[in-house]
Design a protein around this motif. Structure first.
Motif, mmCIF file in Angstrom:
data_model
loop_
_atom_site.group_PDB
_atom_site.id
_atom_site.type_symbol
_atom_site.label_atom_id
_atom_site.label_comp_id
_atom_site.label_asym_id
_atom_site.label_seq_id
_atom_site.Cartn_x
_atom_site.Cartn_y
_atom_site.Cartn_z
ATOM 1 N N LEU A 24 -4.552 -0.100 23.906
ATOM 2 C CA LEU A 24 -3.500 -1.155 23.378
ATOM 3 C C LEU A 24 -2.913 -1.718 24.801
ATOM 4 C CD1 LEU A 24 -2.132 -0.050 20.116
ATOM 5 C CD2 LEU A 24 -3.912 -1.685 20.472
ATOM 6 N N ASP A 25 -2.814 -2.919 24.824
ATOM 7 C CA ASP A 25 -2.164 -3.620 26.069
ATOM 8 C C ASP A 25 -0.664 -3.240 25.897
ATOM 9 O OD1 ASP A 25 -0.642 -5.668 27.496
ATOM 10 O OD2 ASP A 25 -2.098 -7.132 27.150
ATOM 11 N N ARG A 83 -13.375 -8.173 21.702
ATOM 12 C CA ARG A 83 -12.367 -9.296 21.331
ATOM 13 C C ARG A 83 -13.438 -10.420 20.681
ATOM 14 N NH1 ARG A 83 -9.111 -8.253 25.672
ATOM 15 N NH2 ARG A 83 -10.280 -9.529 26.987
ATOM 16 N N ASN A 118 2.072 -5.590 24.864
ATOM 17 C CA ASN A 118 2.246 -6.098 23.424
ATOM 18 C C ASN A 118 2.667 -4.829 22.320
ATOM 19 O OD1 ASN A 118 1.456 -8.536 23.714
ATOM 20 N ND2 ASN A 118 -0.666 -8.144 23.987
ATOM 21 N N PHE A 119 2.231 -3.759 22.795
ATOM 22 C CA PHE A 119 2.424 -2.554 22.072
ATOM 23 C C PHE A 119 3.071 -1.332 23.179
ATOM 24 C CE2 PHE A 119 1.472 1.789 20.190
ATOM 25 C CZ PHE A 119 2.054 1.628 18.834
ATOM 26 N N LYS A 132 -6.164 -3.242 27.161
ATOM 27 C CA LYS A 132 -6.188 -4.533 27.180
ATOM 28 C C LYS A 132 -6.398 -5.108 25.797
ATOM 29 C CE LYS A 132 -8.378 -5.297 31.742
ATOM 30 N NZ LYS A 132 -9.311 -6.182 32.458
ATOM 31 N N LEU A 133 -6.259 -3.999 24.685
ATOM 32 C CA LEU A 133 -6.738 -4.690 23.383
ATOM 33 C C LEU A 133 -5.357 -4.616 22.619
ATOM 34 C CD1 LEU A 133 -9.746 -2.472 22.359
ATOM 35 C CD2 LEU A 133 -9.830 -4.848 23.370
ATOM 36 N N THR A 134 -5.443 -5.465 21.403
ATOM 37 C CA THR A 134 -4.473 -5.530 20.586
ATOM 38 C C THR A 134 -4.698 -4.771 18.962
ATOM 39 O OG1 THR A 134 -5.321 -7.632 19.373
ATOM 40 C CG2 THR A 134 -4.015 -8.003 21.054
ATOM 41 N N ILE A 135 -3.882 -4.521 18.381
ATOM 42 C CA ILE A 135 -3.958 -3.868 17.096
ATOM 43 C C ILE A 135 -5.133 -4.787 16.299
ATOM 44 C CG2 ILE A 135 -2.809 -3.334 14.925
ATOM 45 C CD1 ILE A 135 -0.272 -2.432 16.412
ATOM 46 N N SER A 136 -4.984 -5.982 16.234
ATOM 47 C CA SER A 136 -5.931 -6.725 15.395
ATOM 48 C C SER A 136 -7.476 -6.355 15.973
ATOM 49 C CB SER A 136 -5.632 -8.283 15.416
ATOM 50 O OG SER A 136 -4.456 -8.258 14.810
ATOM 51 N N ASP A 137 -7.676 -6.257 17.498
ATOM 52 C CA ASP A 137 -8.669 -6.057 18.101
ATOM 53 C C ASP A 137 -9.317 -4.891 17.555
ATOM 54 O OD1 ASP A 137 -8.633 -8.443 19.466
ATOM 55 O OD2 ASP A 137 -7.762 -7.307 21.286
#
Length: 291
Positions: free
Chosen positions: A217-218, A190, A221-222, A244-249
């Motif tokens: 992915l978290d 991040r 959120n997903f 713990k990540l997002t698509i943007s990450d």
């Protein structure tokens, strides 16, 4: 089909036996529908659809015979096209074994594997019976011989970067430490993934094979991942690390990593679109639609 320069083979690989999780089959099929149209050749590895018959353990691995057959066919399809790059739409994580092994033979010590996953996938049948958790270890030549024997040139541990992993199991942590595998935590991803860029520079990586396990992915959120399974209990997955990540990450990480390298491999794995799966089951039970 005749070879073309910079040819990318797209491999649709709805393998579910490696994770012993039938919904991976539909997840891969839907993933192939969602993906942009391919400009190059497309092949599908034939995988027997799930039935109500449970998968059997064979010599310490669930579904061993089906997995080894699929691995052989995947390798044959890749060799038939002899591509410069490979995209894999899976299926469980084991789908990366044949294509990444091929790419390592082609690009050798100039290839790096960027493994974007909450888990390192370096276990063996001693630790776990589902082979999707063995794949990265097998690419290094470690694990069951039915899988390691297909890896003609094991990848050097120093040419591996695991990004997004956290709280590994004791065996995994020791394996990573003993082999000197590079890692990048979700927090580091991040904040710019400098350790990934340093790894590329230090190891003189020119080509990248990127594996994305969507469970990085978290799940809050997903929702199309294992840990977002509807109705799950708090302890249903035994405390295994969740994403713990997002698509943007992920997109930002890949954009950075590929700024100084050429992407020759990309796997998307472990897609579990729970709402679509449940809706599909509902439609089959409705009048005028169902049987």
């Amino acid at each position: 089909m005749a070879n073309r320069n910079n040819k990318t083979l797209r491999l649709i690989f709805p393998q579910w036996q490696g994770g012993n999780n039938p919904p991976y089959y539909f997840g891969a099929k839907l993933l192939s529908w969602l993906a942009p149209q391919s400009a190059g050749p497309v092949e599908e590895v034939p995988v027997t659809p799930p039935t109500k018959i449970p998968l059997r353990e064979e010599g310490g691995i669930m579904g061993r015979s089906a997995l080894t057959e699929q691995l052989t066919i995947a390798r044959q399809l890749i060799e038939q096209h002899s591509p410069d790059s490979v995209v894999v739409l899976g299926g469980d994580c084991l789908v990366s074994l044949a294509p990444f092994s091929w790419l390592n033979e082609k690009y050798a010590d100039k290839l790096g594997i960027l493994w974007i996953d909450s888990h390192p996938d370096v276990q063996t049948p001693v630790q776990y019976k589902n082979a999707h958790s063995h794949v990265l270890g097998a690419l290094m030549g470690n694990g069951d011989t039915d899988f390691t024997s297909t890896v003609k040139l094991p990848i050097s541990p120093q040419n591996i970067m695991i990004a997004g992993m956290h709280t590994p199991l004791e065996y995994e942590e020791k394996f990573i430490s003993d082999h000197g595998i590079h890692t990048c935590s979700p927090e580091e991803v991040r904040t710019g993934a400098e350790s990934v860029m340093e790894w590329i520079k230090t190891q003189c990586i020119e080509y990248l094979a990127i594996h994305i396990d969507l469970d990085v992915l978290d799940p809050h959120n997903f929702r199309s991942v294992l840990f977002a399974q509807p109705g799950r209990g708090e302890n249903d997955f035994g405390g295994i690390a969740e994403g713990k990540l997002t698509i943007s990450d992920i997109v930002n990480l890949i954009n950075r990593a590929t700024s100084d390298t050429k992407t020759v491999g990309l796997t998307i794995s472990e897609h579990l679109p729970w709402d679509a799966i449940n809706l599909k089951a509902m439609l089959a039970q409705l009048p005028l639609l169902g049987k």
